[in-house]
Design an enzyme around this catalytic site. Structure first.
Site, PDB file in Angstrom:
ATOM      1  N   ASP A  24       4.449   1.309  -3.902  1.00  0.00           N
ATOM      2  CA  ASP A  24       4.331  -0.077  -4.342  1.00  0.00           C
ATOM      3  C   ASP A  24       5.090  -0.976  -3.370  1.00  0.00           C
ATOM      4  O   ASP A  24       6.297  -0.831  -3.189  1.00  0.00           O
ATOM      5  CB  ASP A  24       4.926  -0.179  -5.762  1.00  0.00           C
ATOM      6  CG  ASP A  24       4.662  -1.527  -6.409  1.00  0.00           C
ATOM      7  OD1 ASP A  24       3.866  -2.313  -5.852  1.00  0.00           O
ATOM      8  OD2 ASP A  24       5.260  -1.783  -7.462  1.00  0.00           O
ATOM      9  N   ASP A 118      -1.551  -3.895  -3.212  1.00  0.00           N
ATOM     10  CA  ASP A 118      -0.230  -3.479  -2.753  1.00  0.00           C
ATOM     11  C   ASP A 118       0.317  -2.211  -3.401  1.00  0.00           C
ATOM     12  O   ASP A 118       1.479  -1.886  -3.204  1.00  0.00           O
ATOM     13  CB  ASP A 118       0.774  -4.626  -2.915  1.00  0.00           C
ATOM     14  CG  ASP A 118       1.273  -4.744  -4.349  1.00  0.00           C
ATOM     15  OD1 ASP A 118       0.441  -4.670  -5.260  1.00  0.00           O
ATOM     16  OD2 ASP A 118       2.489  -4.887  -4.527  1.00  0.00           O
ATOM     17  N   GLU A 119      -0.473  -1.518  -4.185  1.00  0.00           N
ATOM     18  CA  GLU A 119       0.050  -0.266  -4.735  1.00  0.00           C
ATOM     19  C   GLU A 119      -1.062   0.754  -4.898  1.00  0.00           C
ATOM     20  O   GLU A 119      -2.224   0.404  -5.062  1.00  0.00           O
ATOM     21  CB  GLU A 119       0.783  -0.491  -6.062  1.00  0.00           C
ATOM     22  CG  GLU A 119      -0.043  -1.150  -7.122  1.00  0.00           C
ATOM     23  CD  GLU A 119       0.725  -1.272  -8.443  1.00  0.00           C
ATOM     24  OE1 GLU A 119       1.243  -0.255  -8.929  1.00  0.00           O
ATOM     25  OE2 GLU A 119       0.790  -2.386  -8.974  1.00  0.00           O
TER      26      GLU A 119
HETATM   27 MG   LIG Z   1       4.234  -4.469  -5.646  1.00  0.00          MG
END
Ligand SMILES: [Mg+2]
Length: 376
Positions: A24, A118-119
């Protein structure tokens, strides 16, 4: 897009222990803005509109100290943090960074399941990079993200998705947390149920009303009690409280095309039989598209003649095809100028492509093969 039919189901309890990493990025959008504009570094930054109806899309860690959170109305954020600097989002840049980190992930795992830009979850059980451990892979991934994007990521390493995600959040920002098999239940039980991914604010409030604040509180409840209060979710909650989660990491490669074709014992000659064959193939293709929720805009017709000459003709429509009749209409529009045929037709195929959301495709260069359903 759901791609369930091509993947095996979630595994039963008796499979070997898996190795899962959840990666993350730290305050992703805000960190990108601080990376690209030195004047923003060390300052409370909110990505999003500052107008009356604006909402915070992401907040830097400096802003979070003031209680600024994503999804918070910008007005509220400004009240909490008067020095807050608003920056308009640059999704093109975020997407580009996202592509780069996903390319890194693929060096360590074939099974990569993004949750957002983003993860992602990675199943590194197969040890694709030959590093010997999931922890080694997670460390290298974080190093490479920093070196190649100038940004930091946090990682959780564990034996299932639920715990890996909790773990990545444990030492944020720029941290790594490893929860080995045997430690999962104890780890989960120390945490607030507010942190459990999959338990939304409404369920969390209900739980708190029933005296459940932590994983340990949840673990103390009997299955019957859970069923009475949470219905179908009871078994899932019972397992979470014990650190059990059998969900597989699902790498949904985007669907590029979907189609079907049919070879005929006797070559088709008359317009009527060719049209009937087209209708049949369109029915099967539409059935498949509907099951996948695929909304395509381009229809391709393929014909193979008796002498094995093969042609394809494509037609794109302005709006996504939403029913079988529209698919057939597009197919007929392509077929009409090709009739009547001098040669018999031995194969007819229809493919649907240009799916909605395809511009978000993050797998360029590694396109999945055409998803052809053979009707032969
Ligand atoms: Mg994040």
């Amino acid at each position: 897009m759901e791609d369930g039919d091509d993947q095996p189901p979630d595994e039963p309890a008796d499979v070997p222990v898996r190795k899962i990493i959840h990666v993350d990025m730290d305050a992703f959008y805000a960190s990108v803005e601080q990376r690209d504009d030195p004047a923003l570094r060390g300052k409370p930054v909110a990505v999003g509109g500052s107008s009356r109806r604006g909402v915070v899309a992401a907040a830097s860690y400096e802003a979070r100290k003031f209680g600024v959170r994503s999804a918070m109305p910008s007005i509220t954020a400004k009240r909490q943090c008067p020095d807050l600097i608003f920056v308009p989002p640059r999704f093109e840049v975020y997407r580009e960074v996202s592509h780069r980190i996903r390319a890194i992930f693929r060096d360590y795992a074939d099974e990569v399941e993004p949750l957002s830009l983003d993860e992602a979850y990675l199943d590194v059980s197969a040890d694709k990079a030959g590093l010997g451990s999931a922890t080694a892979a997670a460390k290298l991934i974080r190093q490479r993200i920093r070196a190649e994007t100038g940004l930091t990521a946090s990682a959780g390493v564990s034996y299932n998705k639920f715990i890996a995600k909790l773990a990545s959040d444990q030492n944020k920002p720029d941290g790594i947390t490893i929860i080995p098999p045997g430690k999962g239940a104890a780890f989960v039980q120390t945490l607030s149920i507010r942190r459990f991914h999959g338990i939304g604010p409404v369920t969390a409030a209900k739980m708190e009303g029933l005296g459940i604040f932590s994983g340990a509180d949840l673990a103390g409840k009997e299955p019957l009690w859970l069923t009475e209060n949470f219905g179908n979710s009871a078994e899932w909650l019972y397992n979470l409280a014990r650190g059990i989660d059998h969900r597989r990491v699902r790498s949904n490669r985007p669907l590029k095309s979907l189609g079907g074709e049919r070879t005929f014992f006797n070559d088709l000659i008359t317009d009527t039989e060719i049209r009937e064959a087209l209708a049949h193939v369109c029915t099967v293709v539409w059935d498949r598209a509907a099951k996948k929720g695929a909304r395509g805009r381009t229809v391709t017709l393929k014909l193979r003649y008796a002498d094995f000459r093969t042609i394809t003709r494509a037609k794109s429509v302005a709006a996504p095809i939403l029913d079988g009749n529209s698919l057939l209409a597009a197919g007929e529009a392509i077929l009409a100028p090709l009739l009547p045929t001098e040669q018999g037709i031995r194969l007819l195929g229809v493919t649907l492509s240009k799916f909605e959301g395809e511009e978000d495709d993050d797998d360029e260069g590694t396109a999945a093969p055409a998803d052809l359903l053979s009707l032969i």
